[in-house]
Enzyme design. Structure first.
Site, PDB file in Angstrom:
ATOM      1  N   ARG A 137      55.811   8.572  38.532  1.00 24.50           N
ATOM      2  CA  ARG A 137      56.496   7.965  37.386  1.00 24.50           C
ATOM      3  C   ARG A 137      56.689   8.938  36.233  1.00 24.50           C
ATOM      4  O   ARG A 137      57.715   8.926  35.562  1.00 24.50           O
ATOM      5  CB  ARG A 137      55.712   6.751  36.876  1.00 24.50           C
ATOM      6  CG  ARG A 137      56.052   5.488  37.625  1.00 24.50           C
ATOM      7  CD  ARG A 137      55.153   4.342  37.239  1.00 24.50           C
ATOM      8  NE  ARG A 137      55.173   3.354  38.305  1.00 24.50           N
ATOM      9  CZ  ARG A 137      55.831   2.209  38.263  1.00 24.50           C
ATOM     10  NH1 ARG A 137      56.489   1.874  37.184  1.00 24.50           N
ATOM     11  NH2 ARG A 137      55.820   1.384  39.275  1.00 24.50           N
ATOM     12  N   ASP A 146      43.541   4.915  42.135  1.00 23.10           N
ATOM     13  CA  ASP A 146      44.023   4.800  40.756  1.00 23.10           C
ATOM     14  C   ASP A 146      45.339   4.043  40.585  1.00 23.10           C
ATOM     15  O   ASP A 146      46.041   4.224  39.602  1.00 23.10           O
ATOM     16  CB  ASP A 146      44.200   6.213  40.194  1.00 23.10           C
ATOM     17  CG  ASP A 146      45.042   7.083  41.123  1.00 23.10           C
ATOM     18  OD1 ASP A 146      45.829   6.519  41.904  1.00 23.10           O
ATOM     19  OD2 ASP A 146      44.910   8.318  41.068  1.00 23.10           O
ATOM     20  N   GLU A 167      37.002   7.170  46.075  1.00 27.16           N
ATOM     21  CA  GLU A 167      37.744   8.242  45.399  1.00 27.16           C
ATOM     22  C   GLU A 167      37.557   8.137  43.876  1.00 27.16           C
ATOM     23  O   GLU A 167      38.507   8.056  43.092  1.00 27.16           O
ATOM     24  CB  GLU A 167      39.237   8.252  45.762  1.00 27.16           C
ATOM     25  CG  GLU A 167      39.923   9.589  45.473  1.00 27.16           C
ATOM     26  CD  GLU A 167      41.382   9.634  45.913  1.00 27.16           C
ATOM     27  OE1 GLU A 167      42.253   9.285  45.103  1.00 27.16           O
ATOM     28  OE2 GLU A 167      41.648  10.030  47.063  1.00 27.16           O
ATOM     29  N   GLU A 215      48.076   6.376  36.322  1.00 23.32           N
ATOM     30  CA  GLU A 215      46.895   6.514  37.179  1.00 23.32           C
ATOM     31  C   GLU A 215      45.651   7.002  36.434  1.00 23.32           C
ATOM     32  O   GLU A 215      44.538   6.564  36.721  1.00 23.32           O
ATOM     33  CB  GLU A 215      47.208   7.453  38.356  1.00 23.32           C
ATOM     34  CG  GLU A 215      48.202   6.886  39.374  1.00 23.32           C
ATOM     35  CD  GLU A 215      49.667   7.025  38.963  1.00 23.32           C
ATOM     36  OE1 GLU A 215      49.943   7.644  37.907  1.00 23.32           O
ATOM     37  OE2 GLU A 215      50.531   6.509  39.689  1.00 23.32           O
ATOM     38  N   HIS A 224      57.608  11.638  43.774  1.00 21.46           N
ATOM     39  CA  HIS A 224      57.772  10.225  43.427  1.00 21.46           C
ATOM     40  C   HIS A 224      57.131   9.779  42.119  1.00 21.46           C
ATOM     41  O   HIS A 224      57.303   8.649  41.699  1.00 21.46           O
ATOM     42  CB  HIS A 224      57.185   9.350  44.546  1.00 21.46           C
ATOM     43  CG  HIS A 224      55.673   9.365  44.560  1.00 21.46           C
ATOM     44  ND1 HIS A 224      54.958  10.324  45.218  1.00 21.46           N
ATOM     45  CD2 HIS A 224      54.760   8.553  43.975  1.00 21.46           C
ATOM     46  CE1 HIS A 224      53.663  10.103  45.050  1.00 21.46           C
ATOM     47  NE2 HIS A 224      53.511   9.034  44.294  1.00 21.46           N
ATOM     48  N   HIS A 239      60.696   8.526  49.133  1.00 21.49           N
ATOM     49  CA  HIS A 239      59.960   7.317  48.741  1.00 21.49           C
ATOM     50  C   HIS A 239      60.958   6.181  48.487  1.00 21.49           C
ATOM     51  O   HIS A 239      62.074   6.423  48.028  1.00 21.49           O
ATOM     52  CB  HIS A 239      59.194   7.675  47.462  1.00 21.49           C
ATOM     53  CG  HIS A 239      58.190   6.673  46.999  1.00 21.49           C
ATOM     54  ND1 HIS A 239      58.540   5.457  46.487  1.00 21.49           N
ATOM     55  CD2 HIS A 239      56.838   6.724  46.949  1.00 21.49           C
ATOM     56  CE1 HIS A 239      57.439   4.789  46.146  1.00 21.49           C
ATOM     57  NE2 HIS A 239      56.388   5.550  46.419  1.00 21.49           N
TER      58      HIS A 239
HETATM   59  C1  UD1 Z   1      52.632   3.605  43.393  1.00 20.86           C
HETATM   60  C2  UD1 Z   1      51.407   3.945  42.523  1.00 20.86           C
HETATM   61  C3  UD1 Z   1      51.181   5.445  42.511  1.00 20.86           C
HETATM   62  C4  UD1 Z   1      51.130   6.029  43.913  1.00 20.86           C
HETATM   63  C5  UD1 Z   1      52.358   5.601  44.686  1.00 20.86           C
HETATM   64  C6  UD1 Z   1      52.219   6.064  46.107  1.00 20.86           C
HETATM   65  C7  UD1 Z   1      51.068   2.480  40.575  1.00 20.86           C
HETATM   66  C8  UD1 Z   1      51.409   2.199  39.174  1.00 20.86           C
HETATM   67  N1  UD1 Z   1      51.678   3.529  41.147  1.00 20.86           N
HETATM   68  O1  UD1 Z   1      53.768   4.143  42.750  1.00 20.86           O
HETATM   69  O2  UD1 Z   1      49.941   5.709  41.877  1.00 20.86           O
HETATM   70  O3  UD1 Z   1      51.104   7.426  43.825  1.00 20.86           O
HETATM   71  O4  UD1 Z   1      52.460   4.154  44.679  1.00 20.86           O
HETATM   72  O5  UD1 Z   1      53.415   6.034  46.793  1.00 20.86           O
HETATM   73  O6  UD1 Z   1      50.268   1.782  41.143  1.00 20.86           O
HETATM   74  N2  UD1 Z   1      59.241   0.144  47.216  1.00 20.86           N
HETATM   75  C9  UD1 Z   1      59.773  -0.508  48.299  1.00 20.86           C
HETATM   76  N3  UD1 Z   1      59.050  -0.588  49.449  1.00 20.86           N
HETATM   77  C10 UD1 Z   1      57.816  -0.033  49.565  1.00 20.86           C
HETATM   78  C11 UD1 Z   1      57.281   0.643  48.470  1.00 20.86           C
HETATM   79  C12 UD1 Z   1      57.994   0.719  47.296  1.00 20.86           C
HETATM   80  O7  UD1 Z   1      60.881  -1.008  48.240  1.00 20.86           O
HETATM   81  O8  UD1 Z   1      57.225  -0.130  50.644  1.00 20.86           O
HETATM   82  C13 UD1 Z   1      60.021   0.236  45.976  1.00 20.86           C
HETATM   83  C14 UD1 Z   1      60.101  -1.106  45.237  1.00 20.86           C
HETATM   84  O9  UD1 Z   1      61.370  -1.206  44.643  1.00 20.86           O
HETATM   85  C15 UD1 Z   1      59.038  -0.950  44.149  1.00 20.86           C
HETATM   86  C16 UD1 Z   1      59.185   0.527  43.820  1.00 20.86           C
HETATM   87  O10 UD1 Z   1      59.399   1.150  45.072  1.00 20.86           O
HETATM   88  O11 UD1 Z   1      59.283  -1.806  43.058  1.00 20.86           O
HETATM   89  C17 UD1 Z   1      58.044   1.167  43.105  1.00 20.86           C
HETATM   90  O12 UD1 Z   1      56.798   0.842  43.700  1.00 20.86           O
HETATM   91  P1  UD1 Z   1      55.458   0.873  42.791  1.00 20.86           P
HETATM   92  O13 UD1 Z   1      54.291   0.532  43.654  1.00 20.86           O
HETATM   93  O14 UD1 Z   1      55.677   0.052  41.579  1.00 20.86           O
HETATM   94  O15 UD1 Z   1      55.366   2.345  42.277  1.00 20.86           O
HETATM   95  P2  UD1 Z   1      55.244   3.708  43.038  1.00 20.86           P
HETATM   96  O16 UD1 Z   1      56.090   4.675  42.317  1.00 20.86           O
HETATM   97  O17 UD1 Z   1      55.453   3.485  44.490  1.00 20.86           O
HETATM   98  N1  UDP Z   2      52.948  10.010  53.526  1.00 24.24           N
HETATM   99  C1  UDP Z   2      53.456   9.370  54.659  1.00 24.24           C
HETATM  100  N2  UDP Z   2      54.810   9.321  54.833  1.00 24.24           N
HETATM  101  C2  UDP Z   2      55.676   9.868  53.944  1.00 24.24           C
HETATM  102  C3  UDP Z   2      55.155  10.506  52.790  1.00 24.24           C
HETATM  103  C4  UDP Z   2      53.794  10.541  52.608  1.00 24.24           C
HETATM  104  O1  UDP Z   2      52.703   8.880  55.488  1.00 24.24           O
HETATM  105  O2  UDP Z   2      56.888   9.785  54.183  1.00 24.24           O
HETATM  106  C5  UDP Z   2      51.497  10.060  53.344  1.00 24.24           C
HETATM  107  C6  UDP Z   2      50.922  11.414  53.022  1.00 24.24           C
HETATM  108  O3  UDP Z   2      50.682  12.184  54.177  1.00 24.24           O
HETATM  109  C7  UDP Z   2      49.634  11.013  52.301  1.00 24.24           C
HETATM  110  C8  UDP Z   2      50.046   9.784  51.539  1.00 24.24           C
HETATM  111  O4  UDP Z   2      51.194   9.269  52.220  1.00 24.24           O
HETATM  112  O5  UDP Z   2      48.637  10.644  53.235  1.00 24.24           O
HETATM  113  C9  UDP Z   2      50.378  10.129  50.112  1.00 24.24           C
HETATM  114  O6  UDP Z   2      51.026   9.069  49.536  1.00 24.24           O
HETATM  115  P1  UDP Z   2      51.955   9.221  48.253  1.00 24.24           P
HETATM  116  O7  UDP Z   2      52.435  10.614  48.134  1.00 24.24           O
HETATM  117  O8  UDP Z   2      52.955   8.126  48.337  1.00 24.24           O
HETATM  118  O9  UDP Z   2      50.969   8.848  47.073  1.00 24.24           O
HETATM  119  P2  UDP Z   2      49.915   9.684  46.206  1.00 24.24           P
HETATM  120  O10 UDP Z   2      48.987  10.375  47.140  1.00 24.24           O
HETATM  121  O11 UDP Z   2      50.691  10.623  45.346  1.00 24.24           O
HETATM  122  O12 UDP Z   2      49.251   8.654  45.379  1.00 24.24           O
END
Ligand code: UD1
Ligand code: UDP
Length: 382
Positions: A212, A98, A120, A134, A210, A243
């Site tokens: 939004r 999602d 999923e 999502e 984490h 995160h």
């Molecule tokens: C995204 C997904 C969310 C999921 C989450 C898992 C969307 C809208 N949201 O949210 O569904 O639960 O990932 O973690 O698709 N960043 C880094 N390095 C990384 C990852 C993230 O620097 O490896 C920082 C960046 O500044 C980025 C910000 O995190 O702009 C947010 O990342 P983004 O993918 O937009 O949203 P998430 O909150 O991570």
């Molecule tokens: N996870 C990880 N390292 C971390 C935190 C989470 O490998 O420091 C794994 C966790 O075990 C799960 C997945 O990341 O498999 C979940 O991702 P996240 O919570 O970022 O996203 P969501 O599931 O809420 O979309």
């Protein structure tokens, strides 16, 4: 006969963890050419998963920017996918879950008239803004997809209520397949901070947060409650791999940094995370994936959200909704840490989300759909 060219598209940490065993399964099939296209919506957190599971991307859109907006993620994915689909000409595109990558990947496939398999599928809260964005992403993907791989029967029922009954398979969640490859009793951590923990003397509360929709006031309430739970329970150590989102970082630093018995650490590689969870006492999280993994490991979960699209483990009694209010989180956290009977009622392993064979069922279903297999795969039943 030509091989089926199946392209898996993903971009964030959870999609990668849950697609990794499926990519492996597809690679192992003689009749399938498996391609991997990453959007890199997450950069470092995605790369870490690719390393752990030994995956290599065939195409990398490399779209991530700091503090990216939903619109920039979606538009960059769409533009990038055009070229990928035109050059690789896949027979089917698989998207997962999602995220914005999921939605854009499916939409792009539709623009190019490539069929879509949704891994999923069928999770719902029926609240358009929670989880945000999502819930809308997965509903939109339902409109586009041709094959639906539902983790549970409940997910299939959700789709049926929306009139989607063709091409639906109950497979279990691929996260359970992933967990089976990472968790080991004799696992040795490579992350220094995890080796410093005293697992005999301290009960580990594993935390992630984490989402939004929790930005702002909910995150303040969650984090101050977590801080106070650690302060009020001397044999507890709260471990929070933070995160990389700048919003989350800022909140964690503001409310939790330096608090007694609170350890803020970098995001963990998936194998480290899964094995830490296996040794934790309790999980408190707003994550989707953790709500599926922790029950399989027999760890109680308090969900730091108002709703969940994963009611199965709540019904099984191993997951409880703590919400996003300070008082509720503090009360429920303290109860589980202080009332042994309440804890024991929740701490049993349940597997409503899968048996570790979801990827085999999904690959079988794809082959069956394309007429390469005579038998339709049987549904997963817990
Ligand atoms: C995204 C997904 C969310 C999921 C989450 C898992 C969307 C809208 N949201 O949210 O569904 O639960 O990932 O973690 O698709 N960043 C880094 N390095 C990384 C990852 C993230 O620097 O490896 C920082 C960046 O500044 C980025 C910000 O995190 O702009 C947010 O990342 P983004 O993918 O937009 O949203 P998430 O909150 O991570
Ligand atoms: N996870 C990880 N390292 C971390 C935190 C989470 O490998 O420091 C794994 C966790 O075990 C799960 C997945 O990341 O498999 C979940 O991702 P996240 O919570 O970022 O996203 P969501 O599931 O809420 O979309």
């Amino acid at each position: 006969m030509d091989k089926l060219r199946i392209m898996s598209v993903f971009g964030t940490r959870p999609e990668a963890i849950k697609m990794a065993p499926l990519v492996r399964e597809l690679q192992s099939r003689e009749g399938i050419e498996s391609l991997c296209c990453v959007t890199a919506q997450h950069r470092q957190m995605l790369d870490s998963v690719m390393d752990v599971f030994g995956l290599k991307a065939d195409c990398d859109l490399n779209i991530m920017t700091p503090s990216q907006t939903l619109s920039t993620i979606t538009s960059k994915c769409l533009v990038g996918m055009d070229e990928v689909i035109e050059s690789k000409k896949p027979d089917m595109i698989l998207v997962h879950g999602d995220t914005s990558t999921t939605f854009a990947g499916a939409l792009s496939a539709f623009y190019h008239k490539v069929p879509v398999g949704h891994v999923e599928a069928g999770l719902r809260t029926y609240d358009k803004y929670s989880p945000y964005p999502e819930e809308m992403n997965r509903k939109l993907v339902t409109q586009i997809a041709d094959l639906f791989f539902c983790p549970t029967q409940n997910n299939r029922d959700n789709l049926a209520r929306e009139g989607v009954t063709e091409g639906v398979f109950v497979t279990g969640n691929t996260v359970i397949d992933a967990l089976k490859t990472t968790v080991r009793e004799d696992y040795v951590f490579s992350t220094g901070a995890l080796n410093e923990l005293d697992y005999e003397k301290r009960r580990i509360v594993l935390v992630t947060c984490h989402r939004r929709e929790n930005y702002g006031e909910p995150m303040r309430c969650i984090m101050t409650a977590l801080r106070d739970i650690a302060a009020q329970n001397e044999d507890v150590e709260l471990v929070y791999p933070v995160h990389l989102s700048p919003v989350v970082h800022e909140a964690a630093n503001k409310y939790l940094a330096g608090a007694p018995r609170v350890r803020l650490i970098d995001p963990l590689p998936a194998d480290e995370m899964h094995n830490l969870m296996a040794r934790a006492y309790l999980v408190m999280t707003d994550s989707g994936g953790l709500q599926e993994e922790a029950p399989a490991l027999g760890k109680p979960v308090l969900v730091l959200r108002r709703e969940t699209e994963r009611p199965e483990a709540v019904e099984a009694g191993t997951v409880a909704m703590a919400g996003v209010r300070y008082d509720d989180i503090l009360r429920m956290g303290n109860e589980l840490l202080r009332d042994r009977a309440a804890y024991e009622r929740m701490a049993h392993a349940v597997n409503p989300y899968g048996d570790g064979h979801a990827c085999r069922r999904i690959a079988d279903a794809i082959e069956w759909h394309f007429g390469r297999r005579t038998e339709k795969p049987a549904d997963f039943a817990p």
